[in-house]
Scaffold this motif. Structure first.
Motif, PDB file in Angstrom:
ATOM      1  N   GLY A 194       0.775  -1.225   0.000  1.00 42.62           N
ATOM      2  CA  GLY A 194       0.000   0.000   0.000  1.00 42.62           C
ATOM      3  C   GLY A 194       0.809   1.278   0.000  1.00 42.62           C
ATOM      4  N   LEU A 195       2.135   1.172   0.216  1.00 47.83           N
ATOM      5  CA  LEU A 195       2.955   2.375   0.100  1.00 47.83           C
ATOM      6  C   LEU A 195       2.923   2.846  -1.345  1.00 47.83           C
ATOM      7  N   GLU A 196       3.042   4.149  -1.552  1.00 46.47           N
ATOM      8  CA  GLU A 196       2.993   4.701  -2.900  1.00 46.47           C
ATOM      9  C   GLU A 196       4.091   4.076  -3.753  1.00 46.47           C
ATOM     10  N   GLY A 197       3.702   3.511  -4.889  1.00 43.05           N
ATOM     11  CA  GLY A 197       4.650   2.876  -5.796  1.00 43.05           C
ATOM     12  C   GLY A 197       4.752   1.368  -5.616  1.00 43.05           C
ATOM     13  N   LEU A 198       4.056   0.834  -4.611  1.00 43.66           N
ATOM     14  CA  LEU A 198       4.077  -0.612  -4.374  1.00 43.66           C
ATOM     15  C   LEU A 198       2.665  -1.175  -4.499  1.00 43.66           C
ATOM     16  N   PRO A 199       2.566  -2.487  -4.777  1.00 39.58           N
ATOM     17  CA  PRO A 199       1.248  -3.118  -4.831  1.00 39.58           C
ATOM     18  C   PRO A 199       0.516  -2.984  -3.492  1.00 39.58           C
ATOM     19  N   THR A 200      -0.789  -3.137  -3.541  1.00 35.73           N
ATOM     20  CA  THR A 200      -1.598  -2.961  -2.331  1.00 35.73           C
ATOM     21  C   THR A 200      -1.723  -4.239  -1.505  1.00 35.73           C
ATOM     22  N   SER A 201      -1.313  -5.370  -2.042  1.00 28.01           N
ATOM     23  CA  SER A 201      -1.411  -6.626  -1.293  1.00 28.01           C
ATOM     24  C   SER A 201      -0.013  -7.163  -0.983  1.00 28.01           C
ATOM     25  N   PRO A 202       0.117  -7.910   0.128  1.00 31.21           N
ATOM     26  CA  PRO A 202       1.411  -8.525   0.440  1.00 31.21           C
ATOM     27  C   PRO A 202       1.887  -9.473  -0.670  1.00 31.21           C
ATOM     28  N   GLN A 203       0.947 -10.176  -1.291  1.00 32.52           N
ATOM     29  CA  GLN A 203       1.311 -11.085  -2.375  1.00 32.52           C
ATOM     30  C   GLN A 203       1.937 -10.318  -3.535  1.00 32.52           C
ATOM     31  N   GLY A 204       1.346  -9.177  -3.867  1.00 35.01           N
ATOM     32  CA  GLY A 204       1.893  -8.344  -4.937  1.00 35.01           C
ATOM     33  C   GLY A 204       3.268  -7.811  -4.590  1.00 35.01           C
ATOM     34  N   VAL A 205       3.473  -7.440  -3.321  1.00 31.83           N
ATOM     35  CA  VAL A 205       4.789  -6.959  -2.885  1.00 31.83           C
ATOM     36  C   VAL A 205       5.813  -8.081  -3.014  1.00 31.83           C
ATOM     37  N   ASN A 206       5.431  -9.301  -2.594  1.00 31.02           N
ATOM     38  CA  ASN A 206       6.354 -10.438  -2.698  1.00 31.02           C
ATOM     39  C   ASN A 206       6.743 -10.720  -4.147  1.00 31.02           C
ATOM     40  N   LEU A 207       5.767 -10.644  -5.053  1.00 32.36           N
ATOM     41  CA  LEU A 207       6.067 -10.861  -6.476  1.00 32.36           C
ATOM     42  C   LEU A 207       7.028  -9.797  -7.005  1.00 32.36           C
ATOM     43  N   MET A 208       6.769  -8.541  -6.662  1.00 30.23           N
ATOM     44  CA  MET A 208       7.627  -7.444  -7.100  1.00 30.23           C
ATOM     45  C   MET A 208       9.039  -7.616  -6.530  1.00 30.23           C
ATOM     46  N   ALA A 209       9.121  -8.023  -5.272  1.00 38.24           N
ATOM     47  CA  ALA A 209      10.417  -8.216  -4.617  1.00 38.24           C
ATOM     48  C   ALA A 209      11.221  -9.304  -5.322  1.00 38.24           C
ATOM     49  N   ARG A 210      10.576 -10.400  -5.660  1.00 38.97           N
ATOM     50  CA  ARG A 210      11.275 -11.478  -6.380  1.00 38.97           C
ATOM     51  C   ARG A 210      11.725 -11.011  -7.754  1.00 38.97           C
ATOM     52  N   ARG A 211      10.842 -10.294  -8.445  1.00 36.05           N
ATOM     53  CA  ARG A 211      11.143  -9.812  -9.789  1.00 36.05           C
ATOM     54  C   ARG A 211      12.328  -8.849  -9.781  1.00 36.05           C
ATOM     55  N   GLU A 212      12.388  -7.975  -8.750  1.00 36.93           N
ATOM     56  CA  GLU A 212      13.434  -6.960  -8.689  1.00 36.93           C
ATOM     57  C   GLU A 212      14.646  -7.373  -7.860  1.00 36.93           C
ATOM     58  N   GLY A 213      14.588  -8.554  -7.250  1.00 36.53           N
ATOM     59  CA  GLY A 213      15.736  -9.075  -6.520  1.00 36.53           C
ATOM     60  C   GLY A 213      16.055  -8.368  -5.210  1.00 36.53           C
ATOM     61  N   TRP A 214      15.029  -8.005  -4.434  1.00 34.73           N
ATOM     62  CA  TRP A 214      15.269  -7.353  -3.149  1.00 34.73           C
ATOM     63  C   TRP A 214      15.921  -8.342  -2.194  1.00 34.73           C
ATOM     64  N   LYS A 215      16.848  -7.872  -1.384  1.00 41.19           N
ATOM     65  CA  LYS A 215      17.498  -8.702  -0.374  1.00 41.19           C
ATOM     66  C   LYS A 215      16.454  -9.077   0.679  1.00 41.19           C
ATOM     67  N   ASN A 216      16.411 -10.379   1.048  1.00 40.78           N
ATOM     68  CA  ASN A 216      15.415 -10.803   2.026  1.00 40.78           C
ATOM     69  C   ASN A 216      15.979 -11.839   2.969  1.00 40.78           C
ATOM     70  N   ARG A 217      15.224 -12.105   4.028  1.00 42.78           N
ATOM     71  CA  ARG A 217      15.553 -13.156   4.992  1.00 42.78           C
ATOM     72  C   ARG A 217      14.245 -13.686   5.556  1.00 42.78           C
ATOM     73  N   ARG A 218      14.302 -14.881   6.120  1.00 43.16           N
ATOM     74  CA  ARG A 218      13.113 -15.427   6.780  1.00 43.16           C
ATOM     75  C   ARG A 218      12.835 -14.622   8.039  1.00 43.16           C
ATOM     76  N   LYS A 219      11.580 -14.371   8.283  1.00 41.89           N
ATOM     77  CA  LYS A 219      11.201 -13.625   9.486  1.00 41.89           C
ATOM     78  C   LYS A 219      11.346 -14.547  10.688  1.00 41.89           C
ATOM     79  N   ARG A 220      12.027 -14.059  11.702  1.00 47.71           N
ATOM     80  CA  ARG A 220      12.277 -14.853  12.905  1.00 47.71           C
ATOM     81  C   ARG A 220      11.028 -14.944  13.762  1.00 47.71           C
ATOM     82  N   GLY A 221      10.829 -16.116  14.367  1.00 48.20           N
ATOM     83  CA  GLY A 221       9.729 -16.303  15.308  1.00 48.20           C
ATOM     84  C   GLY A 221       8.370 -16.486  14.670  1.00 48.20           C
ATOM     85  N   VAL A 222       8.334 -16.722  13.372  1.00 50.69           N
ATOM     86  CA  VAL A 222       7.059 -16.882  12.665  1.00 50.69           C
ATOM     87  C   VAL A 222       7.082 -18.198  11.907  1.00 50.69           C
TER      88      VAL A 222
END
Length: 120
Positions: free
Chosen positions: A13-41
């Motif tokens: 929902g931030l300006e310039g990003l998809p409105t759903s978490p799924q859309g953000v995840n797809l964009m992140a994979r497409r653009e190669g954002w650095k990520n890590r597994r969330k701890r405690g989840v």
């Protein structure tokens, strides 16, 4: 301390990003954002490193940091600013907000001071 890792839910929902978490995840994979597994989840929850996000998103995240504790004591000043803001037209509000986001408040104050010197 500045927060460095954000979930897709926080970014959605931030300006310039998809409105759903799924859309953000797809964009992140497409653009190669650095990520890590969330701890405690449980599950496949991941967090994205702020500095690997697009620049305009980084700017929005830094604006969203919690305010300093001393600001909570300034409700009168906040009310004054809020009232002044809502007396502006929509175009004037947008102009001021864009200017402050791009150049900062110190730049706005410097321009006001220059104008005052010219008027005198």
């Amino acid at each position: 301390m500045k927060k460095l890792w954000f979930t897709a839910k926080e970014l959605a929902g931030l300006e310039g990003l998809p409105t759903s978490p799924q859309g953000v995840n797809l964009m992140a994979r497409r653009e190669g954002w650095k990520n890590r597994r969330k701890r405690g989840v449980q599950g496949k929850a991941v967090e994205y490193y702020a500095e690997s996000l697009p620049g305009e998103i980084q700017g929005q995240l830094s604006l969203g940091e919690p305010p300093a504790p001393y600001q909570s004591k300034r409700t009168d000043a906040l009310q004054i600013w809020s009232e002044a803001y809502y007396q502006l037209t929509e175009t004037e509000r947008n102009t001021i907000v864009k200017y402050i986001l791009r150049y900062g408040l110190s730049s706005l104050l410097a321009r006001i001071e220059e104008e005052e010197k010219r008027v005198k």
